[in-house]
Design a protein around this motif. Sequence first.
Motif, PDB file in Angstrom:
ATOM      1  N   TRP B 317       0.835  -1.216   0.000  1.00  0.00           N
ATOM      2  CA  TRP B 317       0.000   0.000   0.000  1.00  0.00           C
ATOM      3  C   TRP B 317       0.865   1.261   0.000  1.00  0.00           C
ATOM      4  CZ3 TRP B 317      -3.336  -1.802   4.792  1.00  0.00           C
ATOM      5  CH2 TRP B 317      -4.164  -2.852   4.406  1.00  0.00           C
ATOM      6  N   LEU B 318       1.901   1.249   0.853  1.00  0.00           N
ATOM      7  CA  LEU B 318       2.707   2.463   0.997  1.00  0.00           C
ATOM      8  C   LEU B 318       3.595   2.686  -0.221  1.00  0.00           C
ATOM      9  CD1 LEU B 318       3.366   1.939   4.766  1.00  0.00           C
ATOM     10  CD2 LEU B 318       2.316   3.997   3.810  1.00  0.00           C
ATOM     11  N   LYS B 320       2.903   1.801  -3.272  1.00  0.00           N
ATOM     12  CA  LYS B 320       2.018   2.278  -4.345  1.00  0.00           C
ATOM     13  C   LYS B 320       1.653   3.750  -4.111  1.00  0.00           C
ATOM     14  CE  LYS B 320       0.040  -2.297  -5.262  1.00  0.00           C
ATOM     15  NZ  LYS B 320      -0.514  -2.426  -6.616  1.00  0.00           N
ATOM     16  N   THR B 321       1.479   4.109  -2.838  1.00  0.00           N
ATOM     17  CA  THR B 321       1.194   5.513  -2.511  1.00  0.00           C
ATOM     18  C   THR B 321       2.377   6.377  -2.908  1.00  0.00           C
ATOM     19  OG1 THR B 321      -0.241   4.896  -0.676  1.00  0.00           O
ATOM     20  CG2 THR B 321       0.673   7.118  -0.616  1.00  0.00           C
ATOM     21  N   GLY B 324       2.466   6.497  -6.644  1.00  0.00           N
ATOM     22  CA  GLY B 324       1.318   7.174  -7.253  1.00  0.00           C
ATOM     23  C   GLY B 324       0.640   6.405  -8.373  1.00  0.00           C
ATOM     24  N   ARG B 325       0.837   5.081  -8.404  1.00  0.00           N
ATOM     25  CA  ARG B 325       0.158   4.268  -9.418  1.00  0.00           C
ATOM     26  C   ARG B 325       0.138   2.809  -8.970  1.00  0.00           C
ATOM     27  NH1 ARG B 325       4.554   2.540 -13.007  1.00  0.00           N
ATOM     28  NH2 ARG B 325       6.313   2.924 -11.661  1.00  0.00           N
ATOM     29  N   PRO B 326      -0.950   2.076  -9.321  1.00  0.00           N
ATOM     30  CA  PRO B 326      -1.105   0.711  -8.801  1.00  0.00           C
ATOM     31  C   PRO B 326      -0.025  -0.241  -9.288  1.00  0.00           C
ATOM     32  CG  PRO B 326      -2.870   1.236 -10.375  1.00  0.00           C
ATOM     33  CD  PRO B 326      -2.117   2.500 -10.110  1.00  0.00           C
ATOM     34  N   GLU B 327       0.524   0.000 -10.476  1.00  0.00           N
ATOM     35  CA  GLU B 327       1.536  -0.909 -11.016  1.00  0.00           C
ATOM     36  C   GLU B 327       2.928  -0.574 -10.495  1.00  0.00           C
ATOM     37  OE1 GLU B 327      -0.070   1.464 -12.547  1.00  0.00           O
ATOM     38  OE2 GLU B 327       1.020   2.319 -14.238  1.00  0.00           O
ATOM     39  N   PHE B 329       4.209  -1.185  -7.672  1.00  0.00           N
ATOM     40  CA  PHE B 329       4.750  -2.196  -6.761  1.00  0.00           C
ATOM     41  C   PHE B 329       3.822  -3.405  -6.859  1.00  0.00           C
ATOM     42  CE2 PHE B 329       5.489  -4.271  -2.681  1.00  0.00           C
ATOM     43  CZ  PHE B 329       6.870  -4.165  -2.545  1.00  0.00           C
TER      44      PHE B 329
END
Lengths: 428, 428
Positions: B317-318, B320-321, B324-327, B329
């Motif tokens: 979660w962190l 990806k935060t 700034g994009r789901p891909e 990590f």
Amino acid sequence: MATRIQAGAVVTMDDNRRICAPGAVVYDASGILYVGDPNGYEGPLDQDLVIPEGVVLPGLLNGHNHAAMSMMRGMADDSPFFEWLTQHVWPVESRMTPEDIRIGTLLACAEMIRSGTVGYADMYFEVDQSAEAVEQAGLRAWISRGLVGLEDPDAKKLEDSLAFAERWRGRGDGRIVPMLGPHAPYTCPPEYLEKVARAARDHDLGIHIHLSESQDEMRQMAERYQKTPIQLAYDAGVFESRTLIAHGLYIEETDLPYLEGMVGGVVTCPVSNAKLGNGILPYHMLKEAGIAIGLGTDGPTSTNTLDMFLELKAMAWLQKTREGRPEGFHAVDALWAGTRGTAAVLGHAGGQLAVGAPADLIVVNGRAAHMTPEWDVLANLVYSAIGSDVRYSVVNGRMILQEGIITTFDEAAVIEEARERAKRLMEG
Amino acid sequence: MATRIQAGAVVTMDDNRRICAPGAVVYDASGILYVGDPNGYEGPLDQDLVIPEGVVLPGLLNGHNHAAMSMMRGMADDSPFFEWLTQHVWPVESRMTPEDIRIGTLLACAEMIRSGTVGYADMYFEVDQSAEAVEQAGLRAWISRGLVGLEDPDAKKLEDSLAFAERWRGRGDGRIVPMLGPHAPYTCPPEYLEKVARAARDHDLGIHIHLSESQDEMRQMAERYQKTPIQLAYDAGVFESRTLIAHGLYIEETDLPYLEGMVGGVVTCPVSNAKLGNGILPYHMLKEAGIAIGLGTDGPTSTNTLDMFLELKAMAWLQKTREGRPEGFHAVDALWAGTRGTAAVLGHAGGQLAVGAPADLIVVNGRAAHMTPEWDVLANLVYSAIGSDVRYSVVNGRMILQEGIITTFDEAAVIEEARERAKRLMEG
């Protein structure tokens, strides 16, 4: 039939955030009759549960969900957002039958009941099947059909939503509350939003809408309309009815005047926002502006689980990260969002253990290794407890989880059926 | 005594990240004998477990812990860091007895065993008691006494650490590995760090140290020494031995030359870093520099739980935060960190299911509602599974968790004893 639960601690989440340790709660189907010392209730009792290791708290309220998306849990995770949506989610959704939706909703209900959620706000399609599943499962649900204005030129789906509302309003002993669900400003043009807003006023329905979720959305709305999503919704008259704003993480300071005095509020979904790389809610700005802040999971295709205990943690961890200091956000603020906050957004009297409130409560095992010792019961609930610590759940005075067993439907059969149905969906 | 486990899926985390579904693993005390198709093993078997709903994976490796701090779990959470440390943690620690440490370590072991951890790197005091607890519990542990140079003018504690290493090296069938634990550069001046680094080389011991955890630390080291913590450790000769860098989240691009070719790596503790408001690891920068990245919880006083399944989620979660994009990590990267990554930092052959690797594995229930359906077993493990889904745990070929029951000590008695001991600590 009055039941008393005596427990190691009762965390009320009432206006004074009172904690009774030890404590007792007495309830019947009409609501909560007593909260306080274990022996302070003198009325008649039909049932008396003594759970010394238990911590009683109000059941959690999940303010934003697409429950039946449990059928796609884990599908194409970690893909770029637009690819995920257009190449995975939409094609599978187009193959989902009403019965898939009913089973997917029951699967989600199983997970929610097990992890301490007593009610949730849902937006999806085949809403009659969702409502049937909820009626059976025994949860509360605020159900809206997701309306995509671009695909509803003659407002037929809006009409269907109003008919659904007629059919279901107040059913399940008041547990089911229909709402209108215009999906988002990038799928619902202003004229369509205006239509929905008018229908909401005319039919006295609340509105559930995604607003200000991503930077892409902010950019698109600025280019297309020279407005923020909040301003756009305001101008369409959305905020003239109770509105549940899902996400809201890009709400700007200049948006606040449009939200002043609104009925409803923002539901934050920290796991979904993090997992999709969208960012972190400006919690303190919204709170200082007096806006109610609830907590939700988003759908299980983006968040993966519906465990609100994970959301409590994620909310605290992410807010502290945003603030850059441990004292920047407190455990009780997360629990407030997941109980009273969501209740305030929905206009619901629950989310607290107080005389007269609905009899919606859960009992968590406070004696697991990870809940030991007991320096601070609130810290243990928010930072240590997980969904599987929930042993009992009561909704409207009815025990729907008893010693870890769901009493309202056959969970194992639903899991098996969901597996089979998902196999068909995977095959295309 | 060879045991076969047949399961719905076997997630190997080997070099090819092979997944067998269905699959089987065969092991004895010497290590893993077979991984593959359910029926592909033809050697003799003493025990054959068939768990169709199970997912087998390597046991998780917690790379940074202060296990006995479980005794202070939830204490003064959400306080400013310095206040928390000086007004709460230190005064209580000063009252903790060796037996408190042993019980606290057993409490932590109970939690770790239940949630799928098979080994952990620990730094605390009263290390003989910690090691005794681990020997009994059946886990692996890399144990170091936390050395505060400022309180060790004549290096007496360093001497004690070396004596501890003599006593315990290789005990518990090789499950216990002593290390040296200079706490951090802000508690260990350069001359002291040099002494520890020399002792590590002379006695062939690894080093476990907190480095670059917070902005405050970066500022202090810059003011005091005009160096980053990494540069300071390098200059003191720390990286001439295997080094476990705990946290490392403020490692800068200019630090990378000092880490080039290092043996060991960085253990990230995403929950602790978030909960203390410290920030998010520059994962991609470290990975591209070829630095091994493991995963850990930090102590239960800061993180609250030792559930590595929460750390897998928090890491994803962190990151990806941050990206700034789901891909930005992937699920498998988190699971890699929690298995192979920590193993690489520690120089341990485990963290994977491969022939010849140590027989350390866990079996997760893949049929819980929140694990249904099965689009992607890795996504389900990382984004949906929680510690309580673990049903079996095997370390060095010995089953220490069997159908959810700890086999090596009386968990309920430890929980009760920890509660009583914590009450005394609360009273002051």
